[in-house]
Write a protein that holds these residues in place. Structure first.
Motif, mmCIF file in Angstrom:
data_model
loop_
_atom_site.group_PDB
_atom_site.id
_atom_site.type_symbol
_atom_site.label_atom_id
_atom_site.label_comp_id
_atom_site.label_asym_id
_atom_site.label_seq_id
_atom_site.Cartn_x
_atom_site.Cartn_y
_atom_site.Cartn_z
ATOM 1 N N MET A 1 0.850 -1.176 0.000
ATOM 2 C CA MET A 1 0.000 0.000 0.000
ATOM 3 C C MET A 1 0.895 1.239 0.000
ATOM 4 S SD MET A 1 -3.007 0.998 2.729
ATOM 5 C CE MET A 1 -4.071 -0.350 2.296
ATOM 6 N N ARG B 1 -2.173 9.118 3.902
ATOM 7 C CA ARG B 1 -3.275 9.132 4.860
ATOM 8 C C ARG B 1 -4.078 7.825 4.854
ATOM 9 N NH1 ARG B 1 -5.973 13.582 7.453
ATOM 10 N NH2 ARG B 1 -4.355 14.825 6.496
ATOM 11 N N LYS B 2 -4.316 7.246 3.657
ATOM 12 C CA LYS B 2 -5.115 6.020 3.576
ATOM 13 C C LYS B 2 -4.413 4.870 4.298
ATOM 14 C CE LYS B 2 -7.416 2.874 0.444
ATOM 15 N NZ LYS B 2 -7.712 2.493 -0.926
ATOM 16 N N ASN C 1 -4.524 5.498 8.086
ATOM 17 C CA ASN C 1 -5.840 5.224 8.674
ATOM 18 C C ASN C 1 -6.122 3.724 8.774
ATOM 19 O OD1 ASN C 1 -6.461 7.908 9.112
ATOM 20 N ND2 ASN C 1 -7.441 8.152 7.130
ATOM 21 N N GLU C 2 -5.705 2.954 7.776
ATOM 22 C CA GLU C 2 -5.890 1.499 7.826
ATOM 23 C C GLU C 2 -5.112 0.888 8.990
ATOM 24 O OE1 GLU C 2 -7.981 -0.453 6.050
ATOM 25 O OE2 GLU C 2 -8.731 1.420 5.201
ATOM 26 N N CYS D 1 4.245 6.312 8.336
ATOM 27 C CA CYS D 1 3.831 5.232 7.437
ATOM 28 C C CYS D 1 4.827 4.080 7.461
ATOM 29 C CB CYS D 1 3.643 5.757 6.018
ATOM 30 S SG CYS D 1 2.153 6.756 5.832
#
Length: 82
Positions: A1, A5-6, A9-10, A39
């Protein structure tokens, strides 16, 4: 991934599902300082197979936050290089 932000959040959702609220708080604090590094730590957290492995990742986060804050206070220069 992809980092961002995505992904962040996951990872938070996974930490909440595991009821690892300390991880959530530390990851959010790290993201406020540097989203890319947060991240990377999220990736490490998700890759950890055991709670002991996740604990190692979480224990490193305060060091990273302190380093980033020291760097910011030092005008963007890594304090270890001075």
């Amino acid at each position: 991934m992809r980092y961002g932000r995505k992904m962040f959040n996951e990872t938070l959702k996974c930490a909440i599902d595991r009821e690892d609220y300390e991880a959530v708080e530390l990851l959010i604090a790290l993201a406020r300082e540097n989203m890319c590094l947060a991240c990377v730590m999220c990736e490490d957290y998700l890759a950890a197979k055991s709670s002991k492995g996740r604990r190692k990742v979480i224990d490193r986060i305060p060091e990273h936050i302190a380093m980033l804050q020291a760097r910011a206070a030092n005008g963007g220069v890594d304090p270890e290089q001075n």
